[in-house]
Design a protein around this motif. Structure first.
Motif, mmCIF file in Angstrom:
data_model
loop_
_atom_site.group_PDB
_atom_site.id
_atom_site.type_symbol
_atom_site.label_atom_id
_atom_site.label_comp_id
_atom_site.label_asym_id
_atom_site.label_seq_id
_atom_site.Cartn_x
_atom_site.Cartn_y
_atom_site.Cartn_z
ATOM 1 N N UNK A 1 0.822 -1.215 0.000
ATOM 2 C CA UNK A 1 0.000 0.000 0.000
ATOM 3 C C UNK A 1 0.856 1.264 0.000
ATOM 4 N N UNK A 2 2.038 1.199 0.581
ATOM 5 C CA UNK A 2 2.905 2.381 0.607
ATOM 6 C C UNK A 2 3.386 2.753 -0.793
ATOM 7 N N UNK A 3 3.411 1.780 -1.693
ATOM 8 C CA UNK A 3 3.807 2.080 -3.071
ATOM 9 C C UNK A 3 2.721 2.834 -3.822
ATOM 10 N N UNK A 4 1.550 2.884 -3.228
ATOM 11 C CA UNK A 4 0.394 3.559 -3.841
ATOM 12 C C UNK A 4 -0.169 4.591 -2.862
ATOM 13 N N UNK A 5 0.683 5.087 -1.990
ATOM 14 C CA UNK A 5 0.229 5.902 -0.860
ATOM 15 C C UNK A 5 -0.447 7.193 -1.268
ATOM 16 N N UNK A 6 -0.062 7.774 -2.401
ATOM 17 C CA UNK A 6 -0.660 9.050 -2.796
ATOM 18 C C UNK A 6 -2.094 8.886 -3.286
ATOM 19 N N UNK A 7 -2.520 7.650 -3.583
ATOM 20 C CA UNK A 7 -3.885 7.434 -4.071
ATOM 21 C C UNK A 7 -4.701 6.509 -3.170
ATOM 22 N N UNK A 8 -4.022 5.704 -2.367
ATOM 23 C CA UNK A 8 -4.736 4.721 -1.553
ATOM 24 C C UNK A 8 -5.560 5.432 -0.481
ATOM 25 N N UNK A 9 -6.871 5.142 -0.483
ATOM 26 C CA UNK A 9 -7.785 5.772 0.464
ATOM 27 C C UNK A 9 -8.692 6.810 -0.155
ATOM 28 N N UNK A 10 -8.518 7.071 -1.472
ATOM 29 C CA UNK A 10 -9.320 8.122 -2.121
ATOM 30 C C UNK A 10 -10.800 7.766 -2.156
ATOM 31 N N UNK A 11 -11.126 6.512 -2.435
ATOM 32 C CA UNK A 11 -12.541 6.123 -2.530
ATOM 33 C C UNK A 11 -13.242 6.260 -1.186
ATOM 34 N N UNK A 12 -12.602 5.775 -0.136
ATOM 35 C CA UNK A 12 -13.211 5.801 1.195
ATOM 36 C C UNK A 12 -12.899 7.081 1.955
ATOM 37 N N UNK A 13 -12.176 8.000 1.309
ATOM 38 C CA UNK A 13 -11.863 9.312 1.903
ATOM 39 C C UNK A 13 -11.125 9.145 3.238
ATOM 40 N N UNK A 14 -10.066 8.342 3.208
ATOM 41 C CA UNK A 14 -9.254 8.098 4.390
ATOM 42 C C UNK A 14 -7.788 8.408 4.106
ATOM 43 N N UNK B 1 -17.494 1.098 -17.335
ATOM 44 C CA UNK B 1 -18.336 2.218 -16.918
ATOM 45 C C UNK B 1 -18.707 2.228 -15.440
ATOM 46 N N UNK B 2 -19.382 1.193 -14.969
ATOM 47 C CA UNK B 2 -19.990 1.226 -13.634
ATOM 48 C C UNK B 2 -19.538 0.038 -12.808
ATOM 49 N N UNK B 3 -19.181 0.311 -11.566
ATOM 50 C CA UNK B 3 -18.914 -0.745 -10.585
ATOM 51 C C UNK B 3 -19.861 -0.515 -9.417
ATOM 52 N N UNK B 4 -20.628 -1.540 -9.055
ATOM 53 C CA UNK B 4 -21.612 -1.412 -7.991
ATOM 54 C C UNK B 4 -21.409 -2.407 -6.876
ATOM 55 N N UNK B 5 -22.048 -2.119 -5.756
ATOM 56 C CA UNK B 5 -22.015 -3.007 -4.600
ATOM 57 C C UNK B 5 -22.594 -2.305 -3.392
ATOM 58 N N UNK B 6 -22.614 -3.000 -2.288
ATOM 59 C CA UNK B 6 -23.133 -2.421 -1.053
ATOM 60 C C UNK B 6 -22.169 -1.419 -0.457
ATOM 61 N N UNK B 7 -22.718 -0.482 0.315
ATOM 62 C CA UNK B 7 -21.889 0.553 0.936
ATOM 63 C C UNK B 7 -20.860 -0.051 1.882
ATOM 64 N N UNK B 8 -21.135 -1.242 2.399
ATOM 65 C CA UNK B 8 -20.183 -1.897 3.298
ATOM 66 C C UNK B 8 -18.944 -2.409 2.576
ATOM 67 N N UNK B 9 -18.952 -2.373 1.244
ATOM 68 C CA UNK B 9 -17.806 -2.839 0.462
ATOM 69 C C UNK B 9 -16.836 -1.717 0.092
ATOM 70 N N UNK B 10 -17.200 -0.474 0.396
ATOM 71 C CA UNK B 10 -16.328 0.642 -0.003
ATOM 72 C C UNK B 10 -14.917 0.438 0.528
ATOM 73 N N UNK B 11 -14.820 0.079 1.807
ATOM 74 C CA UNK B 11 -13.521 -0.233 2.390
ATOM 75 C C UNK B 11 -13.663 -1.494 3.231
ATOM 76 N N UNK B 12 -12.747 -2.463 3.034
ATOM 77 C CA UNK B 12 -11.543 -2.352 2.205
ATOM 78 C C UNK B 12 -11.700 -2.859 0.776
#
Length: 465
Positions: free
Chosen positions: A146-159, A223-234
């Motif tokens: 995850x540290x190799x992607x640190x500048x982007x990791x967490x963007x979806x879950x706003x963390x 185009x679209x990826x869907x799922x339950x809100x509980x799947x946002x993270x991780x």
């Protein structure tokens, strides 16, 4: 107004512009079938079925991919406790999921891939990540760094990465470079199923499979990826990281449906608060359950109660009652080819099903007024409009999946017998023998048959609820 959808990745409602005009690629995280589905799972199925139907009604061809996670820690745990093969657990429960979707009128996905059938694609993805410096092998496992992607990791879950909890998906914590590194591949354990890879035998991590399957069937960017809100993270956060770190664009819009809870708590077998589809089918017909699960906005939290289900049943029966009476008077006709603009606007506004259903019910009220005044032209037009709108939602009362039919249907026989009784009732009323007429009606009521006198003569239906 064009379709606008709430995109979790930007936290805004965005105008939907498909990658290719007229074609949509949609991936939805499906079941991990360690147990039979509860109605929270099925709410998600209905929500994305409504989206699928609306995209198609709007003129798009849709490739709808919904995966099955048929190998997982939970499946292995259940198999061990029950002393049965792991694949028997996964396959048996997946069949129940499929029957549940079908019972509620959900259209089948274009493809429904299983994780165990896509290990070669996962190996390729892990190799790409290693070559790019984003993954490493350690202790028989393979991890995403995850540290190799640190500048982007967490963007979806706003963390922020420093505030994230450790990834609890591997017992080999000491082998990780960072506690938050997540497992792409889990090394083989005694007695567990495994597949050979260049880094040793093992089985897929939860997140890797979705990236491999989504891009196999929808391409590197879709185009679209869907799922339950509980799947946002991780889960979804990790899908994005591993896919984009490998060089894929991945999903352009991220949709997440709200959970269905009981007394404010997420349904969970461990909490003992699971409501199964069979529980609801004791209280309502499949089409009424579908109406209930679809009626709230897809992003809203939905708290189950018997009262809410009963209200939904009554609401659907008001629609069905108008459609049935109107069809008896004017014939069923065909659904309108053009939908009311207010309905279209509601659906295009982030799939606003509650507002769209308000348009349906308003049209039903106007149609009932037209029936009362014997305005058959208006009745015919409103029937066509209601059938078109409910058809888009998978709720048309005259659709073959909901209407009576088939070789074993006894409706024609019952109809003939009831007509004989109603003729006797009419004859009794004509000779002013009202006691006999009431006795016929009371007998039908006792048998579960409701008789309604209309300007066009008596009509009957089976009592519900």
């Amino acid at each position: 107004m064009s379709l606008r959808l709430y995109d979790t990745s930007t936290r805004t409602v965005r105008t939907f512009e498909p990658l290719e005009e007229g074609r949509v690629g949609m991936y939805v995280c499906g079941a991990t079938p360690q147990a039979t589905p509860h109605i929270g799972h099925l709410r998600s199925g209905v929500i994305y079925d409504v989206l699928l139907r609306w995209l198609r009604a709007s003129g798009h061809q849709v490739i709808f991919t919904r995966n099955v996670t048929d190998i997982d820690d939970k499946i292995l745990d259940v198999a061990a406790r029950q002393d049965v093969p792991w694949f028997a657990v996964a396959e048996g429960n997946q069949r129940i999921f499929t029957r549940g979707y079908e019972t509620l009128g959900c259209l089948p996905p274009t493809v429904e891939p299983r994780a165990t059938g896509h290990v070669p694609e996962m190996i390729v993805l892990m190799r790409r990540l290693m070559e790019n410096g984003h993954a490493y092998a350690a202790g028989g496992d393979v991890y995403f760094d995850v540290r190799s992607w640190a500048d982007r990791y967490g963007a979806l879950s706003n963390q922020k990465i420093e505030n994230m909890r450790s990834a609890a998906d591997s017992p080999n914590e000491d082998c990780k470079r960072d506690p938050r590194d997540f497992a792409l591949w889990k090394g083989a354990k005694p007695g567990e199923p495994s597949w050979e890879t260049p880094w040793g035998a093992g089985r897929p991590g939860w997140h890797l499979e979705c990236s491999a399957m989504a891009t196999k069937y929808l391409g590197p960017t879709f185009d679209i990826h869907g799922g339950g809100v509980d799947l946002i993270f991780p889960h979804h956060e990790n899908e994005i990281a591993q896919s984009q770190a490998a060089g894929d664009g991945f999903a352009r819009y991220w949709m997440h449906n709200g959970l269905l809870t009981i007394d404010g708590e997420k349904m969970s077998k461990s909490l003992g608060n699971v409501v199964l589809l069979t529980d609801l089918l004791d209280r309502a017909r499949p089409v009424e359950v579908r109406y209930y699960l679809a009626s709230a906005h897809y992003r809203s939290l939905m708290d189950y109660s018997d009262t809410a289900l009963a209200e939904a049943v009554s609401a659907y029966q008001r629609i069905e009652g108008f459609v049935t009476r109107a069809a008896e008077v004017t014939g069923p006709g065909e659904p309108a080819t053009t939908l009311p603009q207010r309905f279209v606007d509601a659906m295009n506004d982030d799939l606003g099903v509650p507002q769209a259903l308000a348009v349906v019910h308003e049209t039903v009220r106007e149609g009932n007024n037209a029936l009362a005044s014997n305005d058959l032209e208006t009745v015919r037009g409103h029937l066509a409009a209601v059938r078109a709108m409910t058809g888009v939602l998978g709720l048309d009362p005259l659709s073959p999946e909901w209407s009576a039919g088939g070789e074993d249907d006894l409706h024609p026989v019952v109809d003939a017998l009831v007509k004989v009784a109603l003729e006797q009732r009419q004859a009794a009323r004509a000779r002013k023998d009202y006691a006999a007429a009431d006795a016929v009606r009371d007998g039908l009521t006792a048998a579960g048959i409701v008789v309604e006198d209309t300007p066009h003569g008596p009509r009957w239906e089976l009592k519900r609820g």
